[in-house]
Scaffold this active site. Structure first.
Site, PDB file in Angstrom:
ATOM      1  N   ASP A  56      -0.066  -6.344  -2.330  1.00 46.35           N
ATOM      2  CA  ASP A  56       1.115  -5.567  -1.740  1.00 46.35           C
ATOM      3  C   ASP A  56       1.398  -4.299  -2.469  1.00 46.35           C
ATOM      4  OD1 ASP A  56       3.403  -4.580  -0.769  1.00 46.35           O
ATOM      5  OD2 ASP A  56       3.515  -6.403   0.130  1.00 46.35           O
ATOM      6  N   HIS A  97       8.434  -3.513  -1.710  1.00 47.89           N
ATOM      7  CA  HIS A  97       7.602  -4.666  -0.893  1.00 47.89           C
ATOM      8  C   HIS A  97       7.261  -5.627  -1.582  1.00 47.89           C
ATOM      9  CE1 HIS A  97       5.746  -5.988   2.542  1.00 47.89           C
ATOM     10  NE2 HIS A  97       6.627  -5.584   3.034  1.00 47.89           N
ATOM     11  N   SER A 271       7.353  -9.918   7.088  1.00 50.95           N
ATOM     12  CA  SER A 271       7.322  -9.835   6.067  1.00 50.95           C
ATOM     13  C   SER A 271       8.354 -11.348   5.184  1.00 50.95           C
ATOM     14  CB  SER A 271       6.864  -8.454   4.677  1.00 50.95           C
ATOM     15  OG  SER A 271       6.849  -7.284   5.432  1.00 50.95           O
TER      16      SER A 271
END
Lengths: 820, 86
Positions: A56, A97, A271
């Site tokens: 990520d 994230h 996610s």
């Protein structure tokens, strides 16, 4: 079924109680089905010695909830080309994230901070690769970081979900995937977990994403707290399993670790789901670290289930697996996976068979379906390619088309399972078509490969298009992946036609056949334990410290299986070996008289005796029948299976059989009839069922049967009465006659021909006309339209066959009409 | 309208003969060899400082000669891929 109170887990992490997806078994929970993560923990699996990395935008390695489990060796910064994957901080916190994903997997437990990760004892790393130019080289490098050290790679990103992109891994990334599954984890294969697309609102379809569409990745989708489809969810045939995630504003949020050492409830979308599955797989790898990458996919297929997830296309494939395009094989079951993983034997080697290849170009007619079939023996002639039992199925297609989004593609297996490989995408106006694009489906998992496969390509224009520009199917190939032998026994007993999940269940034999399972139970060796004699062995010392569970007779050594008798219970037999225990394990009860753990009846997880009706809770796959205290695989007549609590609950008293709810009857008891899913009383003739008063009320006196009290609500009339304009009448009115209608028992008043007052037998057989009309033969004719001249003259006209002439017909109307 | 492809000054090159040969090929054509790409044997990450860093045109010139090198089996100028976090 998680029972609260006695067995609930407590952590001091402040958000633990708000992690609703861990507490679905609680009384006031809105989510009806469990992912069973705490149950997996209770079996001792928390992800120890398993390494997970998050591909990520970086990971905050000093976050208080991640620091303890952070593993630098499972991390790298591809964007910066160094070993520190810390995210780049800016005012917008755009690089949050990866940290959010990481917390779900392995946030520490009981550290009084934020949340508890699913694999809270696993090692967690991060590969920073999204915060910069993402190229094929960057992806390939990231997917190949230390494959013999990292077990699981979790990725919650992909090509644009704008509903018009078709993109996937490049040449290098594809090779990295292949290297990983072949060589990673010392040859067992790296596990790649991928979040499916978030383009639900844009009408995107995740088969246009080559990462989720790959056989090497486990594509994961999401469901909301209430089991509904989230707004962002895309459906496709490559999704394998589902977890809970965020939903509407009134539904539960997902809390996790955030940038700058914070905690957030803003983590959303698919996610959330990929890291959850990564965590659950970590638990499975702790249970069995010899699982291959394909074993993991098989475990997910086997243990995931529809539960209460709402989708209109749930179907049972030819191998007996329930699957849908939204949720794959359904909600993950962490406990189920670890239990299966523990005893799992590796599946046979993967075979790949190019079952069909068709290079004949075909025009795709507009607003029609192009259908092409391929009959295959699934490479039966080549022992190293032969596929008998399917895993993944890939269709490689090349299509040219003026507007790609108008295309819809289906694949139908020999068992009849229909996979939607591509749905229409209204925003995709591209004229690029597809060039050797590989569409993948898992819906045929476990089915037999041999037989006829059908490819359907539909062209349904969403807007006006030039009709001369048609699409063309240039070539297509069918590639089957699977095994030559069945992976495990249950496949062989479930080969059947694919079918949509039925609401009603087949009628059961009453009580006993359904109640008591007929499988032979393994007999337990019940010989009494007797300590080996120590005569003739004067040197055996009895002065060392015995195990705390040993009784007053002492022991031969320090372990629990060296006691001569037990304080509480002994477990095992002479054959398998005995040991002293404090509490009997699941599947056993403590016999306080003999001080032994004795086996419960088959199907019982806990019990108070050996009989079938002494169960307290049931093992997986069984339902608890409260009234009889038994565990059954199918509930008997009068009861239905409650999937969330795994209980047999009573149907409505009027129902013989119901499904899902007590009031949803499928078969009624005698004296009741099924109407709109309910069983209503059969009322006696002359009465009808009043649903408001819930009793039988009298019909009108003229009705033999009716649907209400009024005289216009008759179905059949009493004797000699006839139906006339919905009422029962003793005789027909003028202009009507008494008629028998074919197929209708009730006699009715039917209308006579126009101008006829009375008719008999049929509407055309008039016997009396209305005033102003005269009867000519059986017909009524107006007096002033048909007159006769002198009688003798008209008789002469008739006898000389002059009625054919118009002049004479007019002069002698009546005579000629009568003559025909 | 489709977004234009953005090319970078990074290249993936398949070179036969091992890391030493890759170094030779890189320096002969003005590239910097950043090493093997992950675990992919024979695939190397080349960087060319004289190519536009981000361009909507694929590069011409030096890479043509690189492609002609007998040890180079395949090469590809790297394109920026649009990737979204989900």
């Amino acid at each position: 079924h998680v029972r609260s109170d006695a067995h609930s887990i407590y952590f001091n992490d402040p958000i633990w109680s708000n992690m609703w997806y861990m507490h679905c078994g609680d009384k006031h929970s809105r989510c009806r089905s469990e992912m069973n993560v705490p149950a997996a923990w209770k079996r001792g699996y928390t992800g120890k010695n398993v390494v997970v990395t998050i591909l990520d935008d970086g990971i905050e390695r000093n976050h208080p909830d991640l620091a303890a489990n952070y593993d630098a060796y499972a991390s790298y910064d591809v964007n910066g080309n160094d070993y520190d994957p810390s995210p780049r901080y800016d005012a917008s916190n755009e690089n949050k994230h990866g940290t959010r994903c990481a917390g779900e997997v392995a946030a520490s437990a009981n550290n009084s901070y934020c949340i508890v990760g699913i694999a809270y004892n696993a090692k967690i790393g991060g590969i920073r690769m999204l915060d910069g130019d993402v190229t094929d080289v960057v992806e390939a490098k990231s997917l190949g970081i230390r494959p013999n050290y990292i077990d699981i790679y979790s990725a919650s990103w992909g090509p644009d979900d704008d509903g018009k992109t078709v993109d996937g891994p490049g040449r290098l990334a594809k090779q990295a995937f292949e290297y990983g599954i072949k060589k990673g984890r010392q040859g067992l294969g790296s596990i790649f977990v991928w979040a499916s697309g978030n383009g639900g609102r844009e009408g995107d379809y995740c088969s246009c994403d080559g990462y989720t569409n790959s056989i090497y990745t486990i594509s994961v989708s999401s469901t909301t707290e209430n089991g509904y489809k989230p707004w962002y969810l895309e459906e496709c045939a490559s999704t394998l399993a589902t977890t809970y995630s965020s939903g509407a504003f009134y539904e539960g949020k997902i809390v996790t670790t955030d940038l700058r050492q914070r905690c957030t409830d803003g983590h959303t979308g698919t996610s959330v789901s990929a890291p959850m599955v990564a965590g659950i797989i970590a638990l499975a790898l702790e249970a069995n670290n010899q699982l291959t990458w394909r074993d993991v996919q098989h475990l997910l297929v086997k243990t995931s289930r529809p539960a209460h997830l709402k989708a209109s296309d749930w179907k049972v494939n030819g191998a007996g697996h329930k699957v849908s395009h939204l949720y794959g094989f359904g909600l993950v079951d962490a406990e189920g996976i670890v239990v299966e993983a523990k005893k799992w034997k590796a599946v046979p080697s993967q075979h790949m068979c190019v079952a069909a290849s068709d290079k004949r170009p075909r025009i795709i007619p507009i607003e029609q379906t192009l259908r092409t079939t391929a009959l295959t023996n699934a490479c039966a002639d080549h022992f190293d390619q032969r596929v008998v039992f399917l895993e993944h199925v890939v269709v490689r297609i090349s299509i040219s088309h003026p507007r790609r989004g108008d295309l819809q593609i289906h694949l139908i297996s020999p068992s009849g399972t229909k996979s939607q490989l591509l749905a229409r995408r209204l925003l995709d106006h591209s004229n690029d078509g597809f060039t050797n694009w590989e569409f993948m489906t898992v819906h045929c998992w476990g089915e037999k490969a041999e037989g006829e496969w059908t490819l359907e390509v539909h062209d349904i224009p969403s807007q006006v298009r030039n009709p001369e520009k048609q699409g063309k199917l240039k070539e297509w190939s069918l590639i089957l992946y699977g095994t030559a032998e069945h992976p495990y026994n249950t496949f062989s007993s479930h080969q059947s036609r694919s079918r949509m999940l039925e609401i009603s269940t087949p009628e059961l034999e009453p009580s006993k056949a359904a109640l008591f399972h007929k499988q032979v139970e393994a007999t337990e060796d019940e010989e009494d334990y007797s300590a080996p004699s120590i005569q003739g062995s004067p040197n055996i010392l009895q002065t060392s410290v015995c195990h705390p569970e040993c009784g007053d007779k002492g022991c031969d050594g320090p372990k629990a299986d060296q006691c001569l008798n037990c304080i509480h219970y002994s477990l095992g037999s002479i054959k398998t070996g005995r040991k002293c225990v404090n509490i009997c394990p699941l599947g056993y009860f403590g016999d306080s008289i003999s001080k032994r753990c004795r086996r419960c009846s088959r199907g019982c997880e806990t019990c108070i005796g050996r009989s079938q009706n002494q169960c307290l809770s049931c093992r997986r796959g069984f339902y608890y029948h409260q009234e009889l205290n038994t565990c059954v695989t199918l509930c008997p007549a009068g009861f239905y299976e409650d999937e969330s609590q795994k209980y047999c609950f009573k149907c409505h008293p009027n129902c013989k059989k119901c499904v899902d709810e007590p009031e949803k009857c499928t078969i009624c008891k005698e004296g009741f009839s099924l109407a709109g899913g309910s069983c209503i009383l059969d009322c006696a003739p002359g009465t009808y069922f009043n649903s408001e008063l819930i009793k039988c009320e009298k019909c009108h006196s003229t009705c033999q049967t009716c649907v209400g009290p009024g005289k216009e609500e008759c179905i059949y009339c009493v004797n000699n009465f006839k139906i006339h304009e919905k009422k029962c009448v003793p005789g027909c009115n003028e202009g009507f006659y008494f008629a028998k209608v074919p197929g209708f028992l009730q006699k009715v008043c039917a209308r006579c021909e126009e101008n006829c007052l009375h008719c008999e037998g049929s509407s055309k057989n008039c016997v009396k006309c209305k005033a102003g009309f005269m009867l000519v033969g059986n017909t009524c004719i107006a007096n002033d339209t048909c007159s006769n001249a002198a009688e003798m003259f008209c008789e002469m006209v008739k006898s000389n066959n002059l009625c054919e002439r118009k002049l004479f017909t007019q002069l002698c109307c009546r005579t000629c009409l009568l003559a025909g | 309208l489709r977004s234009p492809t953005v090319y970078t000054n990074h290249w993936a090159v398949e070179v036969l003969g091992g890391p030493a040969e890759a170094d030779r090929v890189a320096s002969a054509h003005g590239y910097l060899n950043l090493g093997q790409i992950g675990n992919l044997e024979n695939y190397y990450h080349f960087y060319h400082s004289k190519t536009f860093k981000r361009s909507t045109f694929s590069s011409r010139g030096t890479h043509t000669f690189l492609r002609m090198d007998p040890k180079v089996k395949w090469l590809q100028q790297q394109e920026v891929k649009r990737r979204v976090k989900r």
